[in-house]
Motif scaffolding. Structure first.
Motif, PDB file in Angstrom:
ATOM      1  N   LEU A 628      35.890  28.613  28.722  1.00 22.74           N
ATOM      2  CA  LEU A 628      36.930  28.888  29.299  1.00 22.74           C
ATOM      3  C   LEU A 628      37.119  28.372  30.975  1.00 22.74           C
ATOM      4  O   LEU A 628      38.296  27.971  30.787  1.00 22.74           O
ATOM      5  CB  LEU A 628      37.738  30.620  29.462  1.00 22.74           C
ATOM      6  N   ILE A 629      35.814  28.794  31.508  1.00 22.97           N
ATOM      7  CA  ILE A 629      36.617  28.736  32.471  1.00 22.97           C
ATOM      8  C   ILE A 629      35.947  27.700  33.023  1.00 22.97           C
ATOM      9  O   ILE A 629      35.397  26.535  32.577  1.00 22.97           O
ATOM     10  CB  ILE A 629      34.726  29.344  33.641  1.00 22.97           C
ATOM     11  N   GLY A 630      37.218  26.694  34.305  1.00 26.72           N
ATOM     12  CA  GLY A 630      37.643  25.366  34.524  1.00 26.72           C
ATOM     13  C   GLY A 630      38.042  24.894  33.444  1.00 26.72           C
ATOM     14  O   GLY A 630      37.435  23.554  33.717  1.00 26.72           O
ATOM     15  N   ILE A 690      39.659  37.794  33.261  1.00 19.89           N
ATOM     16  CA  ILE A 690      40.498  38.580  32.879  1.00 19.89           C
ATOM     17  C   ILE A 690      41.858  37.866  33.911  1.00 19.89           C
ATOM     18  O   ILE A 690      43.196  37.592  33.271  1.00 19.89           O
ATOM     19  CB  ILE A 690      40.251  39.938  33.112  1.00 19.89           C
ATOM     20  N   LYS A 691      41.980  37.711  34.896  1.00 21.67           N
ATOM     21  CA  LYS A 691      43.182  36.956  35.903  1.00 21.67           C
ATOM     22  C   LYS A 691      43.664  35.978  35.301  1.00 21.67           C
ATOM     23  O   LYS A 691      44.984  35.214  35.000  1.00 21.67           O
ATOM     24  CB  LYS A 691      42.886  37.322  37.784  1.00 21.67           C
ATOM     25  N   PHE A 692      42.646  35.044  34.928  1.00 19.95           N
ATOM     26  CA  PHE A 692      43.052  33.500  34.169  1.00 19.95           C
ATOM     27  C   PHE A 692      44.003  33.966  33.176  1.00 19.95           C
ATOM     28  O   PHE A 692      44.982  33.116  32.846  1.00 19.95           O
ATOM     29  CB  PHE A 692      41.549  33.486  34.437  1.00 19.95           C
ATOM     30  N   ALA A 784      45.133  25.689  40.517  1.00 24.61           N
ATOM     31  CA  ALA A 784      44.246  26.759  41.085  1.00 24.61           C
ATOM     32  C   ALA A 784      42.719  26.931  39.908  1.00 24.61           C
ATOM     33  O   ALA A 784      41.444  27.248  40.518  1.00 24.61           O
ATOM     34  CB  ALA A 784      44.716  28.136  40.267  1.00 24.61           C
ATOM     35  N   SER A 785      43.086  26.404  38.597  1.00 20.02           N
ATOM     36  CA  SER A 785      42.484  26.368  37.607  1.00 20.02           C
ATOM     37  C   SER A 785      40.991  25.191  37.906  1.00 20.02           C
ATOM     38  O   SER A 785      39.928  25.446  37.690  1.00 20.02           O
ATOM     39  CB  SER A 785      42.410  25.919  36.287  1.00 20.02           C
ATOM     40  N   LEU A 821      42.070  30.750  44.963  1.00 20.41           N
ATOM     41  CA  LEU A 821      40.835  30.970  43.543  1.00 20.41           C
ATOM     42  C   LEU A 821      41.301  32.181  43.394  1.00 20.41           C
ATOM     43  O   LEU A 821      40.993  32.710  42.585  1.00 20.41           O
ATOM     44  CB  LEU A 821      39.999  30.502  44.878  1.00 20.41           C
ATOM     45  N   ASN A 822      41.993  32.910  44.442  1.00 24.28           N
ATOM     46  CA  ASN A 822      42.220  34.409  43.913  1.00 24.28           C
ATOM     47  C   ASN A 822      42.932  34.828  42.288  1.00 24.28           C
ATOM     48  O   ASN A 822      43.136  35.843  42.163  1.00 24.28           O
ATOM     49  CB  ASN A 822      42.261  35.260  44.797  1.00 24.28           C
TER      50      ASN A 822
END
Length: 1196
Positions: A628-630, A690-692, A784-785, A821-822
């Motif tokens: 998922l990340i990126g 979570i935040k994403f 952001a992603s 990014l935050n």
């Protein structure tokens, strides 16, 4: 009686639809084609048409008129009609009016008549022997008498015997006279009133049809008038039946308007039998074998429509019709039921009964089935018929005959093809069996029903695979079985009503037999649970899939704890279904997760604490989030041949958060049962973005229903550091229109920058700033992603940004990228940033901190490189992380307290004989310890931040030099001093402290009770807007026994009075002055010096803020001076002149300026190096008074 009414006109010639249409359109060619009998009926209108002067002067009408004259020339009866038209109608009208007045005067029964006098014979003979004028008078007199009686009858129907309207010999002549009278005297004889009167005589329907045929434009008006004056229930009275027959004759004459007349019936809610009769006539004319008939559609619309008034009206017609014991063949209701039964029998696959089955059972071959399939073209019609019969029986109260019940059962238990319509038909049949169990009355019929239900279970999978419908009837069967097992009969009734699409009354007692069949013969509870697990999950489950699905069945079984009771594992099915979801979110998913979590944590019974379901494993959870990340904002992530939608990921996140919350909420209960379910590890939570996910959910709020709000609630409870308001505001800025505009500026070159190139640019930062600046500026344009791959490079090189010579623009750009990014990866970003900003290896040995370390001790964030404290962009990041970890620490300690709640339940070994009232003491103690730890943690953070606000020795030295330069340059450099890094850091810290004080005012109280350097008071009071809350506890702080706290309180109050000159500040200032006066009387010489030397300057601020305090403050200063003078009286006399001057200053205000200058001169000349505390205190008093006087003079 109704048969007689219909039969009275059977031998009469009526106007055909062809002739009526020709009259409507004045089609002379068609009229010419009519036979003499039909043409005879239309002569009154045609003769008037030929003789009267036309309004149409066109050539075409002149030709048509010639044709009409030619047509009439050969008809003998035309002469009598021409004679009727030659009468003086004006005189006739006057006589008729006089007769009406006479009738009104003497009553309707008066034998006197102005129109007709001295009748020698009966009406028929008089009519035969009379000429045209007298014939007109005879008919008019008779008609007016009937109309007058109708108006006086008050709605009660009567039948009037009249020779004129009954004699078959003179019917045509009487009809001619009637038509001419109405045409020539329309105001005297309104056609609607004439039509109403004709209902009361024999052959009235025939006369009415001839009248309307000769005035075809009046058709709609006559029909509406008859309907409006009609009865609500026409089958119950002779008048209603005669009215219905007359309107049916009219509609047969003009069939194109029959459905419009039916609409008038429904609109007025009158004559329901007429509406049904017209529909039956229309159905016979427009019969269709395959489609749904008009009769079914019409009655279904009445009973299943939204108009409750119409529904009640027609339901009353059905109920009343069943109560009457009339000849069934003449009843409209009977005709309707017969027609419906014929339609039902027409689509049955095989007309057979259970008796045939019974006889054939013995001789039938094993491979021959008596069950024939329902034809595909009949399925929709069969479904419509079933719903209609449900409405008739459930809403209108129809009681089916044995034949109807038999044929209905045959239709319900037929086997349709595997199509979506077939699935719908089976569902309706099943619900109808539940709703009307009385249809099954014999053991043979019950056996037929059981065999059909068994066929449903067997064919369910085939139907679902072939028809392509996800919501098959198998789920409904399973759901009903579960409801029966849990005795939720009301839920079954709701299910039946929902499927049938109507609200009908079903008594729970009527389901008792069906319950026995389901629970004991077809679906035992063990069979239900075993079958439910084998039911395949619904592919791409979403709210777009309607009907009853496997998820409904599993939900009910989980609620009743059937899986744990029979030791059937449901975890894999739940996991597969969660993975097979899509948007819009199905509303049953969240309740399913909640009840599943409850079944995992809470045992089904206390006697068997191990009877729980298994939770989803961590490996299965991670497989949903893998990759998922990126992935930017891609909603579907593919890995290992599997696709997981954003819906599946959000549902899994909801599951984890809800599971952890429920586990903490039930810790005490589980500890009492000696159960400790598994908790998911913190490392698992660290790997879930979570935040994403929350950010993705925010853009899909409409499709996700209540999932987004539920996630926010769980997040605010368990992860408050991810719900910081500043972050949401920042996120709104990042995702707004500005971001779209920036992305439009993004070039292909900028897109090609890689993290490796950024690292190389940072490696040459000390030599060249251009490359880093260029890459960073380009990165501000990406989403952001897309920034996620650059996070490690950005954070790892932050320590280089602390070196001298780094441009401020680079620092601000890094701060901006960090904030972006935050919004998608705050927790991992914070850990990387904290580790990157540690002091250099030369000073302290570096240590890699983890997320858990930072939650346990948030102050680690402030143990960073000291250079960060004077770098505002990085200090902003540090303060953001500190605020987040302080919130995270609170949530961590609260959850830790709940996790270890079994320590409260477990009795201490040395407290076995404790008192009864001390049962809750351990819990209170642990809660107080937690609160004390959090308070100490917050206050320590505040104290460290305040210490950072103090200038270093180097900054103090630099400040003195700058101050001297500013003095020489007349304040030119003052602006530069205000914009220094220290001032910017102080502003950032004051903003954070303001937020902390507002969130918890007790922190402000604790910090000020601890105290901090008085040099910071001007900064904190002016820079922290919430400092006014200190006025609430300053009296308490002044009352403390420690001298230092009292001094700090008065100094703090002096600044608060200047900043907030409020009535409350005035009262606290008075208190402080009184306390100082009291302290003067109780303190020793040493303590007096220590107390008054730092607090005397505060009196100047009191006077500046509140001039009314001048007298009290001056008196206090004189008192202090007198006390000091008395102590040094034996040592020196130099103090006496000072006291004298102070007294003069108080009593005499003139000449203040000179006195002040003289005092200043003498003070300068005096030996200020005296070490005597009282002397120094007196000098301080003198300078304080001078300041007050100078302030007063400048104010004046």
């Amino acid at each position: 009686m109704k048969g007689v009414t219909m039969a009275e006109c059977t031998n009469l010639q009526f106007v055909s639809p062809f002739a009526f249409e020709a009259m409507q359109k004045v089609d002379v060619v068609r009229l010419a084609s009519l036979g003499d009998p039909e043409l005879r009926l239309l002569l009154p209108c045609l003769v008037r048409m030929a003789l009267c002067a036309p309004a149409d002067q066109s050539q075409s009408w002149a030709q048509d008129k010639k044709l009409i004259l030619r047509l009439l020339s050969g008809v003998e009866a035309v002469n009598s009609i021409v004679a009727l038209l030659s009468v003086d109608f004006h005189a006739l009208k006057e006589d008729a009016s006089k007769e009406q007045q006479l009738r009104h005067k003497f009553g309707g029964g008066s034998g006197e008549s102005i129109l007709v006098s001295q009748l020698q014979h009966g009406l028929t003979l008089e009519f035969e022997h009379s000429d045209s004028p007298r014939r007109l008078r005879l008919v008019l007199s008779e008609l007016l008498a009937i109309m007058n009686k109708v108006s006086e009858s008050s709605g009660e129907f009567f039948f009037k015997s009249s020779e004129l309207f009954e004699s078959p010999v003179y019917l045509e002549e009487a009809a001619d006279v009637l038509c001419i009278l109405q045409a020539e005297l329309p105001s005297l004889l309104p056609i609607v009133d004439v039509a109403e009167a004709l209902l009361h005589v024999r052959n009235g329907s025939w006369f009415l049809c001839l009248l309307v045929a000769n005035v075809p434009d009046s058709f709609n008006g006559v029909c509406r008038g008859l309907i409006k004056n009609g009865e609500r229930q026409d089958e119950e009275s002779l008048g209603g039946r005669r009215r219905t027959d007359a309107l049916r004759f009219l509609c047969k004459m003009n069939p194109s308007q029959a459905l419009k007349v039916r609409g008038m019936v429904v609109e007025e809610c009158h004559l329901p039998g007429l509406g049904v009769a017209l529909t039956l006539d229309h159905t016979k004319n427009e019969a269709s074998e395959d489609g749904v008939s008009d009769l079914v559609c019409f009655i279904s619309g009445l009973l299943l429509g939204t108009n409750a008034r119409v529904r009640t009206w027609f339901g009353t017609f059905i109920r009343n019709g069943q109560q009457k014991k009339r000849e069934t063949s003449s009843s409209v209701l009977w005709q309707m039921r017969r027609q419906l039964l014929l339609e039902l029998m027409g689509i049955l696959p095989t007309v057979r009964s259970t008796r045939i089955v019974e006889e054939a059972d013995v001789e039938m071959e094993p491979n021959v089935s008596v069950y024939s399939g329902l034809k595909e073209e009949h399925v929709v019609k069969a479904s419509a018929l079933l719903r209609l019969y449900c409405a008739l029986m459930g809403i209108a109260g129809l009681k089916p005959t044995d034949e109807e019940a038999e044929q209905l059962l045959q239709l319900m238990t037929s086997r349709p093809p595997a199509t979506p319509a077939g699935v719908r038909f089976v569902s309706l049949s099943f619900c109808m069996l539940l709703a009307f169990s009385t249809l099954v009355s014999t053991p043979e019929q019950e056996q037929l029903m059981v065999m059909w239900l068994s066929w449903m279970i067997k064919e369910e999978a085939y139907f679902e695979s072939t028809s392509g419908v996800s919501a098959s009837f198998g789920e409904m069967l399973l759901l009903v079985a579960m409801y029966f097992h849990s005795n939720q009969l009301s839920a079954i009734i709701d299910l039946v009503c929902s499927t049938l699409g109507m609200k009908i009354v079903i008594k729970p007692s009527s389901l008792s037999r069906m319950k026995t069949i389901f629970t004991q013969e077809i679906f035992t509870e063990q069979v239900v649970t075993a079958h439910a697990v084998r039911v395949p999950v619904t592919s791409s489950l979403s709210a777009n899939i309607a009907g009853f699905l496997p998820i409904h069945c599993i939900y009910q079984l989980l609620r009743s704890r059937s899986f744990t009771k029979h030791k059937v594992s449901i975890k894999d099915w739940i996991y597969r279904q969660l993975c097979e979801t899509s948007i819009p979110l199905h509303p049953q998913l969240l309740p399913l997760i909640d009840v599943y979590i409850n079944s995992v944590l809470t045992p089904a019974s206390k006697s068997n604490p191990e009877a729980t379901n298994q939770p989803i494993t961590e490996q299965e959870i991670l497989s949903v989030f893998k990759g998922l990340i990126g992935a930017d904002s891609t909603r579907i992530i593919q890995h290992n041949g599997q696709c997981h939608s954003i819906t599946a990921q959000l549902l899994m996140l909801y599951y984890i958060l809800s599971y952890e919350e429920a586990l903490l909420a039930n810790t005490k209960t589980l500890a009492a049962m000696q159960r400790k379910p598994k908790s998911y590890s913190s490392s698992l939570m660290d790997q879930i973005p979570i935040k994403f996910l929350i950010r993705q959910a925010q853009g899909l709020q409409q499709e996700l229903g209540g999932l987004h709000s539920a996630l926010l609630r769980l997040l605010a409870t368990n992860y408050p550091h991810l719900c910081i308001v500043d972050d949401w505001i920042c996120e709104e800025e990042i995702t707004g229109t500005d971001a779209l505009l920036r992305r439009m500026l993004l070039t292909n070159t900028a897109k090609n920058h890689s993290p490796k190139q950024l690292q190389e640019a940072f490696s040459v930062l000390q030599v060249s700033h251009t490359q880093v600046m260029q890459i960073l500026e380009h990165l501000t344009l990406v989403s952001a992603s897309e920034l996620i791959p650059y996070a490690e490079v950005l954070t790892s090189n932050m320590n280089q940004l602390l070196n001298l010579g780094v441009p401020r623009r680079i620092l601000q750009t890094v701060n901006k990228l960090w904030m972006v990014l935050n919004t998608v990866m705050p927790r991992r970003l914070w850990v990387m940033t904290v580790n990157a900003l540690q002091p250099s290896v030369k000073l302290v040995r570096q240590q890699k901190y983890t997320q858990n370390d930072l939650m346990i001790d948030p102050l680690i964030v402030l143990r960073c490189d000291q250079r960060v404290h004077r770098c505002p962009p990085l200090m902003d990041i540090t303060l953001h992380m500190l605020n987040g970890y302080l919130l995270a620490s609170k949530a961590y300690l609260s959850s830790h307290l709940k996790e270890t709640a079994e320590q409260d339940i477990r009795p201490a070994p040395n407290n076995t004989l404790g008192l009864v009232g001390q049962a809750d003491a351990p819990e209170v103690t642990r809660e107080e310890l937690k609160n004390a730890l959090l308070a100490a943690q917050d206050s320590a953070a505040v104290q460290i931040l305040l210490e950072i606000c103090l200038p270093t020795e180097e900054e103090k030295t630099k400040g003195i030099i700058q101050s001297a330069v500013a003095t020489n340059n007349m304040g030119v450099e003052e602006e530069d001093n205000l914009l220094c890094n220290l001032r910017e850091v102080q502003c950032l810290i004051c903003c954070l402290l303001h937020q902390m004080y507002i969130a918890d005012p007790n922190i402000a109280k604790l910090v000020h009770f601890q105290g901090y350097p008085c040099e910071l008071l001007p900064l904190t009071v002016a820079g922290i807007p919430s400092m006014h809350i200190c006025l609430d506890f300053i009296p308490e702080l002044i009352a403390q026994p420690e001298l230092e706290k009292q001094v700090f309180a008065i100094q703090l109050l002096s600044y608060l009075c200047i900043q907030y000159a409020l009535p409350k500040s005035l009262s606290v200032a008075r208190l402080a002055i009184n306390v100082m006066g009291t302290m003067l009387t109780v303190l020793t010489q040493t303590k007096r010096y220590a107390f008054f030397m730092p607090t005397l300057p505060s009196l100047v601020s009191f006077c500046q803020a509140f001039p009314p305090l001048y007298e009290d403050i001056m008196s206090l200063l004189i008192q202090i001076g007198q006390v000091c003078a008395s102590d040094v009286a034996t040592q020196t006399r130099d103090i006496d002149p000072i006291i004298t001057r102070l007294q003069q200053l108080k009593e005499k205000r003139s000449g203040w300026s000179g006195i002040c200058k003289d005092l200043a001169y003498k003070n300068g000349a005096r030996d200020i190096g005296s070490m005597d505390p009282d002397v120094q205190l007196c000098q301080c008093i003198e300078s304080t008074i001078i300041e007050i006087i100078n302030m007063s003079v400048s104010g004046v």
